[in-house]
Design a protein around this motif. Structure first.
Motif, PDB file in Angstrom:
ATOM      1  N   UNK A 195       0.863  -1.196   0.000  1.00 14.91           N
ATOM      2  CA  UNK A 195       0.000   0.000   0.000  1.00 14.91           C
ATOM      3  C   UNK A 195       0.897   1.243   0.000  1.00 14.91           C
ATOM      4  N   UNK A 196       0.908   1.935  -1.140  1.00 18.64           N
ATOM      5  CA  UNK A 196       1.861   3.018  -1.310  1.00 18.64           C
ATOM      6  C   UNK A 196       1.370   4.366  -0.804  1.00 18.64           C
ATOM      7  N   UNK A 197       0.086   4.618  -0.826  1.00 18.28           N
ATOM      8  CA  UNK A 197      -0.402   5.941  -0.428  1.00 18.28           C
ATOM      9  C   UNK A 197       0.064   6.325   0.976  1.00 18.28           C
ATOM     10  N   UNK A 198      -0.123   5.466   1.994  1.00 18.62           N
ATOM     11  CA  UNK A 198       0.349   5.866   3.329  1.00 18.62           C
ATOM     12  C   UNK A 198       1.858   5.957   3.424  1.00 18.62           C
ATOM     13  N   UNK A 199       2.583   5.149   2.640  1.00 16.46           N
ATOM     14  CA  UNK A 199       4.043   5.193   2.671  1.00 16.46           C
ATOM     15  C   UNK A 199       4.542   6.528   2.138  1.00 16.46           C
ATOM     16  N   UNK A 200       4.030   6.953   0.993  1.00 18.10           N
ATOM     17  CA  UNK A 200       4.475   8.224   0.420  1.00 18.10           C
ATOM     18  C   UNK A 200       4.054   9.404   1.293  1.00 18.10           C
ATOM     19  N   UNK A 201       2.874   9.305   1.865  1.00 20.29           N
ATOM     20  CA  UNK A 201       2.407  10.391   2.736  1.00 20.29           C
ATOM     21  C   UNK A 201       3.260  10.518   3.991  1.00 20.29           C
ATOM     22  N   UNK A 202       3.880   9.419   4.409  1.00 18.22           N
ATOM     23  CA  UNK A 202       4.667   9.412   5.644  1.00 18.22           C
ATOM     24  C   UNK A 202       6.103   9.875   5.434  1.00 18.22           C
ATOM     25  N   UNK A 203       6.481  10.162   4.199  1.00 14.45           N
ATOM     26  CA  UNK A 203       7.862  10.578   3.918  1.00 14.45           C
ATOM     27  C   UNK A 203       7.896  11.868   3.104  1.00 14.45           C
ATOM     28  N   UNK A 204       7.302  12.939   3.618  1.00 13.43           N
ATOM     29  CA  UNK A 204       7.249  14.176   2.832  1.00 13.43           C
ATOM     30  C   UNK A 204       8.610  14.820   2.613  1.00 13.43           C
ATOM     31  N   UNK A 205       9.606  14.472   3.436  1.00  4.45           N
ATOM     32  CA  UNK A 205      10.930  15.076   3.288  1.00  4.45           C
ATOM     33  C   UNK A 205      11.799  14.347   2.271  1.00  4.45           C
ATOM     34  N   UNK A 206      11.323  13.213   1.762  1.00  6.11           N
ATOM     35  CA  UNK A 206      12.129  12.449   0.799  1.00  6.11           C
ATOM     36  C   UNK A 206      12.366  13.276  -0.458  1.00  6.11           C
ATOM     37  N   UNK A 207      13.625  13.411  -0.835  1.00  7.36           N
ATOM     38  CA  UNK A 207      13.992  14.222  -1.985  1.00  7.36           C
ATOM     39  C   UNK A 207      13.891  13.453  -3.297  1.00  7.36           C
ATOM     40  N   UNK A 208      14.055  12.132  -3.225  1.00  6.76           N
ATOM     41  CA  UNK A 208      14.077  11.309  -4.428  1.00  6.76           C
ATOM     42  C   UNK A 208      13.313  10.022  -4.203  1.00  6.76           C
ATOM     43  N   UNK A 209      12.564   9.616  -5.217  1.00  4.63           N
ATOM     44  CA  UNK A 209      11.955   8.287  -5.267  1.00  4.63           C
ATOM     45  C   UNK A 209      12.707   7.521  -6.343  1.00  4.63           C
ATOM     46  N   UNK A 210      13.280   6.386  -5.966  1.00  7.88           N
ATOM     47  CA  UNK A 210      14.209   5.685  -6.843  1.00  7.88           C
ATOM     48  C   UNK A 210      13.597   4.383  -7.342  1.00  7.88           C
ATOM     49  N   UNK A 211      13.519   4.230  -8.674  1.00  5.86           N
ATOM     50  CA  UNK A 211      13.100   2.974  -9.290  1.00  5.86           C
ATOM     51  C   UNK A 211      14.267   2.004  -9.199  1.00  5.86           C
ATOM     52  N   UNK A 212      14.030   0.832  -8.610  1.00  7.48           N
ATOM     53  CA  UNK A 212      15.156  -0.077  -8.370  1.00  7.48           C
ATOM     54  C   UNK A 212      14.644  -1.493  -8.187  1.00  7.48           C
ATOM     55  N   UNK A 213      15.399  -2.455  -8.710  1.00  6.59           N
ATOM     56  CA  UNK A 213      15.114  -3.875  -8.505  1.00  6.59           C
ATOM     57  C   UNK A 213      16.386  -4.583  -8.075  1.00  6.59           C
ATOM     58  N   UNK A 214      16.258  -5.535  -7.148  1.00 10.18           N
ATOM     59  CA  UNK A 214      17.356  -6.454  -6.867  1.00 10.18           C
ATOM     60  C   UNK A 214      17.402  -7.531  -7.953  1.00 10.18           C
ATOM     61  N   UNK A 215      16.223  -8.021  -8.318  1.00  5.21           N
ATOM     62  CA  UNK A 215      16.067  -8.987  -9.404  1.00  5.21           C
ATOM     63  C   UNK A 215      14.756  -8.665 -10.121  1.00  5.21           C
ATOM     64  N   UNK A 216      14.654  -9.113 -11.378  1.00 11.71           N
ATOM     65  CA  UNK A 216      13.415  -8.900 -12.127  1.00 11.71           C
ATOM     66  C   UNK A 216      13.282 -10.012 -13.148  1.00 11.71           C
ATOM     67  N   UNK A 217      12.127 -10.671 -13.169  1.00 18.58           N
ATOM     68  CA  UNK A 217      11.945 -11.827 -14.041  1.00 18.58           C
ATOM     69  C   UNK A 217      11.878 -11.462 -15.523  1.00 18.58           C
ATOM     70  N   UNK A 218      11.342 -10.302 -15.826  1.00 18.91           N
ATOM     71  CA  UNK A 218      11.161  -9.916 -17.219  1.00 18.91           C
ATOM     72  C   UNK A 218      12.332  -9.122 -17.759  1.00 18.91           C
ATOM     73  N   UNK A 219      12.092  -8.421 -18.854  1.00 21.13           N
ATOM     74  CA  UNK A 219      13.091  -7.538 -19.434  1.00 21.13           C
ATOM     75  C   UNK A 219      13.311  -6.367 -18.485  1.00 21.13           C
ATOM     76  N   UNK A 220      14.552  -6.137 -18.064  1.00 20.68           N
ATOM     77  CA  UNK A 220      14.802  -5.135 -17.034  1.00 20.68           C
ATOM     78  C   UNK A 220      14.477  -3.725 -17.513  1.00 20.68           C
ATOM     79  N   UNK A 221      14.695  -3.441 -18.791  1.00 22.72           N
ATOM     80  CA  UNK A 221      14.347  -2.105 -19.295  1.00 22.72           C
ATOM     81  C   UNK A 221      12.841  -1.888 -19.239  1.00 22.72           C
TER      82      UNK A 221
END
Length: 240
Positions: A195-221
Motif C-alpha cells: 500500500x503506497x499511499x500511506x508510505x508516500x504520505x509518511x515521507x514528505x521530506x524524501x527528496x528522491x523516489x528511486x526505481x530499483x530492482x534487486x532482481x526482475x523476471x522480465x526484461x529489465x528495461x
C-alpha cells in the motif's frame, strides 16, 4: 552495464530518466563519466559498499561524477542482532560521514529487511540506528525491504521523519497470504500488494523516489519503464 555501459545509460535516458542512482562507481568510473555526459544524465546519489573497501577512493569517484550523496547500501545481517551491534554500525557510518564532508558530499545508509526484522523494545534496529547517527547522515529507506521484513512502513517512516532523504520503490505480490520475500518476484510500483499511499504520505521530506530492482523476471528495461510510470501514477494520486 557489464556488456555495454554506453548503451545501457542511453537506454535509461530514452525511457525517460533524467537522473539515475549509480553503483560500482570505482570500477566503472570512466564509463559512467562518459555516459552521463553523453546522455544528459545526472547522478544525485550513488551506492558504494564501504566495509572493507578503499573508502577514500569511493568518495573521490563519487565527487568526480557529480554525486551529491554517497550511500552505503548494506551492512551485513549478522551485524544487527543486538543494540551494541547497531551502535557499532552507527559509529562506522559516522566516521564515513565525516570523511564524506572532506569530498563535499553528503552520506547515507540504505536498509534491507533485517534492519526492521530485528526489534528492540518497540523500536526497529533501523530506528535505533537513526537515533545513534549524527543528524547530517540521512537514510535511503527501501520501502519494499521494510515491508517484506514485516514493518508497518508508514509508521516507521513517520517516526524517522526528516531523516528519510530518499525512498527505493518496488513492489511485491502476495504469497501464502503475506508479501513474497522472493527477490525474483519483485514488481514495478503499483503492481503488487504494498500500500503506497500511506508510505508516500509518511515521507514528505524524501527528496528522491528511486526505481530499483534487486532482481526482475522480465526484461529489465521494461521493468524500470513500468516502475517509472508506476511512481508517476502514485505521485499524481497523492497530489489529486
Amino acid at each position: 552495464m557489464n556488456a555495454d555501459p554506453d548503451a545501457t545509460l542511453a537506454r535509461a535516458a530514452e525511457i525517460g530518466f533524467a537522473q539515475i542512482e549509480l553503483y560500482n562507481i570505482v570500477g566503472w568510473r570512466d564509463e559512467l563519466a562518459r555516459g552521463l555526459a553523453a546522455n544528459g544524465l545526472t547522478a544525485p546519489t550513488a551506492h558504494a559498499r564501504l566495509s572493507g573497501a578503499d573508502v577514500e577512493e569511493a568518495f573521490d569517484a563519487a565527487a568526480s561524477l557529480g554525486v551529491r550523496t554517497l550511500i552505503d547500501p548494506m551492512i551485513a545481517a549478522e551485524r544487527w542482532t543486538t543494540r551494541d551491534d547497531v551502535k557499532r554500525n552507527a559509529e562506522q557510518l559516522a566516521e564515513h560521514g565525516e570523511l564524506a564532508k572532506k569530498f563535499g558530499l553528503e552520506f547515507g545508509y540504505h536498509n534491507h529487511a533485517w534492519e526492521v526484522e530485528n526489534v528492540f523494545g518497540d523500536e526497529t534496529a533501523l530506528e535505533v540506528l537513526a537515533a545513534e547517527l549524527p543528524d547530517d547522515i540521512g537514510l535511503e529507506v527501501d520501502a519494499y525491504w521494510a515491508a517484506v521484513g514485516g514493518a508497518d512502513v508508514a509508521a516507521v517512516l513517520t517516526r524517522l521523519g526528516s531523516r528519510v532523504r530518499q525512498l527505493h520503490i518496488k513492489d511485491a505480490p502476495l504469497a501464502g497470504g503475506a508479501l513474497s520475500t522472493d527477490r525474483e518476484d519483485q514488481l514495478p510500483a503499483g503492481q503488487g500488494a504494498i500500500r503506497w499511499d500511506p508510505i508516500l504520505a509518511a515521507a514528505p521530506a524524501a527528496e528522491l523516489l528511486v526505481v530499483e530492482f534487486d532482481e526482475y523476471r522480465g526484461d529489465i528495461y521494461d521493468g524500470v519503464a513500468q516502475g517509472l510510470a508506476g511512481i508517476r501514477t502514485l505521485i499524481e494520486g497523492e497530489n489529486a
